[in-house]
Scaffold this motif. Structure first.
Motif, PDB file in Angstrom:
ATOM      1  N   ILE A  68      -1.487  30.463   0.068  1.00  8.41           N
ATOM      2  CA  ILE A  68      -0.499  30.363   1.156  1.00  8.41           C
ATOM      3  C   ILE A  68      -0.469  28.968   1.780  1.00  8.41           C
ATOM      4  CG2 ILE A  68      -0.502  32.838   1.656  1.00  8.41           C
ATOM      5  CD1 ILE A  68      -2.135  32.212   4.197  1.00  8.41           C
ATOM      6  N   TRP A  69      -1.399  28.111   1.380  1.00  3.04           N
ATOM      7  CA  TRP A  69      -1.358  26.710   1.838  1.00  3.04           C
ATOM      8  C   TRP A  69      -0.606  25.821   0.847  1.00  3.04           C
ATOM      9  CZ3 TRP A  69      -7.233  26.016   3.442  1.00  3.04           C
ATOM     10  CH2 TRP A  69      -7.450  26.714   4.637  1.00  3.04           C
ATOM     11  N   ARG A  70      -0.105  26.410  -0.228  1.00  2.00           N
ATOM     12  CA  ARG A  70       0.564  25.560  -1.224  1.00  2.00           C
ATOM     13  C   ARG A  70       1.904  25.041  -0.725  1.00  2.00           C
ATOM     14  NH1 ARG A  70       1.529  28.112  -6.481  1.00  2.00           N
ATOM     15  NH2 ARG A  70       2.295  29.773  -5.130  1.00  2.00           N
ATOM     16  N   GLY A  71       2.468  25.713   0.262  1.00  2.00           N
ATOM     17  CA  GLY A  71       3.760  25.262   0.803  1.00  2.00           C
ATOM     18  C   GLY A  71       3.784  25.440   2.302  1.00  2.00           C
ATOM     19  N   GLY A  72       4.678  24.716   2.957  1.00  2.00           N
ATOM     20  CA  GLY A  72       4.916  24.919   4.386  1.00  2.00           C
ATOM     21  C   GLY A  72       3.956  24.202   5.308  1.00  2.00           C
ATOM     22  N   CYS A  73       2.677  24.166   4.979  1.00  2.00           N
ATOM     23  CA  CYS A  73       1.712  23.651   5.948  1.00  2.00           C
ATOM     24  C   CYS A  73       1.469  22.148   5.779  1.00  2.00           C
ATOM     25  CB  CYS A  73       0.400  24.424   5.857  1.00  2.00           C
ATOM     26  SG  CYS A  73      -0.470  24.202   4.309  1.00  2.00           S
ATOM     27  N   ILE A  74       0.732  21.604   6.730  1.00  2.00           N
ATOM     28  CA  ILE A  74       0.472  20.159   6.732  1.00  2.00           C
ATOM     29  C   ILE A  74      -0.400  19.752   5.539  1.00  2.00           C
ATOM     30  CG2 ILE A  74      -0.476  18.235   8.095  1.00  2.00           C
ATOM     31  CD1 ILE A  74       1.973  19.549   9.437  1.00  2.00           C
ATOM     32  N   ILE A 107       0.849  -1.202   0.000  1.00  2.00           N
ATOM     33  CA  ILE A 107       0.000   0.000   0.000  1.00  2.00           C
ATOM     34  C   ILE A 107       0.885   1.254   0.000  1.00  2.00           C
ATOM     35  CG2 ILE A 107      -1.886   1.210   1.187  1.00  2.00           C
ATOM     36  CD1 ILE A 107      -2.724  -1.522   2.351  1.00  2.00           C
ATOM     37  N   ALA A 108       2.021   1.163   0.686  1.00  2.00           N
ATOM     38  CA  ALA A 108       2.974   2.283   0.676  1.00  2.00           C
ATOM     39  C   ALA A 108       3.377   2.581  -0.767  1.00  2.00           C
ATOM     40  CB  ALA A 108       4.197   1.954   1.519  1.00  2.00           C
ATOM     41  N   ARG A 109       3.626   1.527  -1.535  1.00  2.00           N
ATOM     42  CA  ARG A 109       4.016   1.731  -2.947  1.00  2.00           C
ATOM     43  C   ARG A 109       2.883   2.373  -3.730  1.00  2.00           C
ATOM     44  NH1 ARG A 109       6.877  -2.999  -2.000  1.00  2.00           N
ATOM     45  NH2 ARG A 109       5.287  -4.409  -2.807  1.00  2.00           N
ATOM     46  N   THR A 110       1.658   1.923  -3.460  1.00  2.00           N
ATOM     47  CA  THR A 110       0.501   2.526  -4.145  1.00  2.00           C
ATOM     48  C   THR A 110       0.431   4.029  -3.836  1.00  2.00           C
ATOM     49  OG1 THR A 110      -0.661   0.443  -3.889  1.00  2.00           O
ATOM     50  CG2 THR A 110      -2.026   2.372  -4.415  1.00  2.00           C
ATOM     51  N   PHE A 111       0.592   4.378  -2.568  1.00  2.00           N
ATOM     52  CA  PHE A 111       0.542   5.794  -2.190  1.00  2.00           C
ATOM     53  C   PHE A 111       1.671   6.583  -2.855  1.00  2.00           C
ATOM     54  CE2 PHE A 111      -2.435   4.518   1.161  1.00  2.00           C
ATOM     55  CZ  PHE A 111      -3.304   5.583   1.137  1.00  2.00           C
ATOM     56  N   THR A 159       2.944   5.992  -5.726  1.00  2.00           N
ATOM     57  CA  THR A 159       2.529   6.216  -7.120  1.00  2.00           C
ATOM     58  C   THR A 159       1.502   7.344  -7.180  1.00  2.00           C
ATOM     59  OG1 THR A 159       2.705   3.841  -7.304  1.00  2.00           O
ATOM     60  CG2 THR A 159       1.741   4.973  -9.175  1.00  2.00           C
ATOM     61  N   TRP A 160       0.533   7.289  -6.288  1.00  2.00           N
ATOM     62  CA  TRP A 160      -0.493   8.342  -6.269  1.00  2.00           C
ATOM     63  C   TRP A 160       0.138   9.709  -6.045  1.00  2.00           C
ATOM     64  CZ3 TRP A 160      -4.805   5.884  -2.656  1.00  2.00           C
ATOM     65  CH2 TRP A 160      -5.372   4.800  -3.334  1.00  2.00           C
ATOM     66  N   ASN A 161       1.189   9.710  -5.235  1.00  2.00           N
ATOM     67  CA  ASN A 161       1.817  10.986  -4.894  1.00  2.00           C
ATOM     68  C   ASN A 161       2.486  11.639  -6.103  1.00  2.00           C
ATOM     69  OD1 ASN A 161       2.372  12.954  -2.891  1.00  2.00           O
ATOM     70  ND2 ASN A 161       4.489  12.262  -2.810  1.00  2.00           N
ATOM     71  N   GLU A 162       2.684  10.852  -7.145  1.00  2.00           N
ATOM     72  CA  GLU A 162       3.318  11.447  -8.326  1.00  2.00           C
ATOM     73  C   GLU A 162       2.319  12.152  -9.222  1.00  2.00           C
ATOM     74  OE1 GLU A 162       5.689   8.259  -9.913  1.00  2.00           O
ATOM     75  OE2 GLU A 162       6.861   8.367  -8.044  1.00  2.00           O
ATOM     76  N   ASP A 163       1.057  12.022  -8.902  1.00  2.00           N
ATOM     77  CA  ASP A 163       0.032  12.581  -9.793  1.00  2.00           C
ATOM     78  C   ASP A 163      -0.813  13.635  -9.068  1.00  2.00           C
ATOM     79  OD1 ASP A 163      -1.304  12.864 -12.125  1.00  2.00           O
ATOM     80  OD2 ASP A 163      -2.041  10.815 -12.248  1.00  2.00           O
ATOM     81  N   ARG A 164      -2.076  13.705  -9.405  1.00  2.00           N
ATOM     82  CA  ARG A 164      -2.920  14.797  -8.903  1.00  2.00           C
ATOM     83  C   ARG A 164      -3.110  14.777  -7.381  1.00  2.00           C
ATOM     84  NH1 ARG A 164      -8.842  12.688 -11.027  1.00  2.00           N
ATOM     85  NH2 ARG A 164      -8.780  10.694  -9.905  1.00  2.00           N
ATOM     86  N   GLU A 201       2.481  11.763   0.968  1.00  2.00           N
ATOM     87  CA  GLU A 201       3.902  11.416   1.032  1.00  2.00           C
ATOM     88  C   GLU A 201       4.264  10.776   2.381  1.00  2.00           C
ATOM     89  OE1 GLU A 201       6.403  14.905   0.370  1.00  2.00           O
ATOM     90  OE2 GLU A 201       7.903  14.002   1.685  1.00  2.00           O
ATOM     91  N   ILE A 202       3.825  11.416   3.483  1.00  2.00           N
ATOM     92  CA  ILE A 202       4.207  10.860   4.795  1.00  2.00           C
ATOM     93  C   ILE A 202       3.432   9.578   5.080  1.00  2.00           C
ATOM     94  CG2 ILE A 202       4.928  13.101   5.730  1.00  2.00           C
ATOM     95  CD1 ILE A 202       2.334  12.914   7.525  1.00  2.00           C
ATOM     96  N   THR A 203       2.234   9.443   4.499  1.00  2.00           N
ATOM     97  CA  THR A 203       1.471   8.202   4.667  1.00  2.00           C
ATOM     98  C   THR A 203       2.270   7.025   4.096  1.00  2.00           C
ATOM     99  OG1 THR A 203      -0.609   9.410   4.510  1.00  2.00           O
ATOM    100  CG2 THR A 203      -0.708   7.044   4.132  1.00  2.00           C
TER     101      THR A 203
END
Ligand code: 6PG
Length: 476
Positions: free
Chosen positions: A360-366, A214-218, A220-225, A232-234
């Motif tokens: 301003i949420w595009r960077g820095g925040c959770i 499932i980590a690998r699936t996430f 892969t998902w993280n590379e797209d929309r 990423e941290i998941t």
């Protein structure tokens, strides 16, 4: 030489924020109630920049250039009031007091009004990004007066995360606006985390996959929309193996999600404003449910469905569906949160620009995520957009995702995997779409038992039917 900015409260967030200011060339006054923290900071990081440590609050205040800019980084609630009470008598007109904690926006409104009486500026500021963000560049959401922002803004912008050359910091609006927006940020954070957790649960207990897979699936998902910090941290958490047992880390952690309260505040405030933030509410309730040990113990043997697992071909297809359902549900959760910001802004007269918050949420925040660009663009195209769901890009994304989304929610129900976040998002989507809602029937019920009256679709006015009598209609 006087300091440009001061930080009082040098626990990890305050310390990292002070270091961040210093690393950006600002001269930073330091204060902490116990001097041990101040000395520790100086010993370990004193070489990073120009620090001016003080032992007492009076020395600290005296070490600052005027108008003084002082950031309080202590626990929300009473500790914040205690520091303010100690500071105020030492300050002079025009000085700026910044509260960088997770304060309730109503406390911030109260404090801002009180300090205004003394000719002081109070800037309730949301800061997101955790320890690392504070040091490397957080997302910063300052409220308060425009005048205070003119003096403080450049310093905050210099230490904030930067995305495409723009700082993740802007003046949110007067008094409690900054803390309000930070509160909703945290509510969205809860909803997003819940949705991701449900996606994991579906892949684990529906598709029968192991955490490492499932980590690998996430990944892969993280590379797209779905690209985002939380995805990423998941993947990192799911890919981690417990050293002591050799088992997946996620299997050795107690399944009771804790909370410090900002998600709950978001929902309480939404209830008062009448904004349906069902995704955030379900996320808060899901945490409470997970911690309801007695309840869960008592219910453990309740009968569940006989179907289990999907076969492997179906499981692969299902994983794709889950990605779609996650994206669609996430759009709904953010749409609800942005509606809450608009409602709060209208209620308190803050004039918050929702697109600027996405920016301003595009960077820095959770909750930093690629798709916040889309949200910013949606509000740029139409600042009065009633809901993000009807923006052209999101409408299309939802349209494409909806069959998969429906399959996921129904499969989850059939397999007995709880998906409160996915299900409530879909229900919200379908409720908004509906030409007629059964609310008409509820009005009828209310009129029947309590003569609460109703409005008709074909005529103005307020009506009551004599339910216990001849059922004729009266105009009230
Ligand atoms: C942030 C976070 C942070 C919050 C934690 C913990 O933006 O950096 O929102 O402010 O306190 O995420 O929240 P819970 O303990 O309520 O999960």
């Amino acid at each position: 030489q006087s300091a440009d900015i001061g930080v009082t409260g040098l626990a990890v967030m305050g310390r990292n924020l002070a270091r961040n200011f210093a690393r950006h060339g600002h001269r930073v006054a330091l204060h902490n109630r116990s001097t041990a923290r101040t000395s520790a900071l100086m010993a370990e990081f004193g070489h990073e920049g120009a620090f001016v440590p003080s032992e007492t609050m009076a020395q600290f205040v005296a070490s600052l250039a005027r108008p003084r800019r002082i950031v309080i980084m202590v626990k929300a609630g009473e500790p914040t009031d205690a520091v303010i009470d100690e500071l105020v008598p030492l300050l002079e007109e025009g000085d700026i007091v910044v509260d960088g904690g997770n304060a309730h926006f109503l406390d911030t409104r109260r404090r801002e009004a009180a300090l205004r009486e003394h000719g002081l500026h109070f800037v309730g500021t949301g800061i997101s990004g955790g320890e690392e963000g504070a040091l490397e560049g957080p997302s910063i959401m300052p409220g308060g007066t425009a005048q205070a922002y003119r003096s403080l803004g450049p310093l905050l912008e210099s230490i904030a995360a930067q995305v495409d050359g723009r700082p993740c910091c802007t003046h949110v609006g007067p008094d409690g606006a900054g803390h309000f927006v930070k509160m909703v940020h945290n509510g969205i954070e809860y909803a997003d985390m819940q949705l991701i957790a449900e996606a994991y649960d579906l892949l684990r207990h529906g598709a029968g996959r192991q955490p490492a897979e499932i980590a690998r699936t996430f990944r892969t998902w993280n590379e797209d929309r779905l690209n985002s910090y939380l995805i990423e941290i998941t993947a990192e958490v799911l890919g981690h193996t417990d050293a002591a047992t050799g088992r997946p880390f996620v299997d050795i952690v107690q399944d009771r999600a804790e909370q410090k309260g900002t998600g709950r505040w978001t929902v309480q405030t939404a209830l008062e404003l009448g904004v349906p933030v069902s995704g955030i509410a379900e996320a808060v309730f899901a945490r409470s449910l997970s911690g309801s040990v007695t309840l869960r113990e008592a219910a453990r043997e309740l009968p569940g469905p006989t179907e289990t697992w999907l076969d492997s071909a179906a499981a692969d297809r299902f994983a794709g569906d889950v990605e779609q359902a996650l994206y669609a549900s996430k759009i709904v959760a953010y749409a609800q949160g942005f509606n809450q910001i608009q409602a709060g802004s209208a209620e308190y007269g803050w004039q918050i620009a929702p697109g600027a918050m996405a920016s301003i949420w595009r960077g820095g925040c959770i909750i930093r995520a690629k798709f916040l660009d889309r949200i910013e663009a949606a509000y740029q195209a139409d600042a009065q957009l009633p809901t993000l769901l009807t923006d052209e890009y999101f409408r299309k994304a939802l349209g494409e995702a909806q069959s998969a989304w429906r399959r996921v929610v129904s499969t989850a129900a059939q397999l007995g995997v709880p998906v409160p976040g996915f299900a409530t998002a879909l229900a919200y989507y379908d409720s908004l779409r509906a030409g007629r809602l059964p609310a008409a029937l509820i009005q009828g019920q209310r009129d029947f038992f309590g003569a609460h009256t109703y409005r008709r679709i074909d005529r103005d006015g307020v009506f009551h039917t004599l339910w216990a009598g001849d059922r004729s209609e009266q105009e009230r």
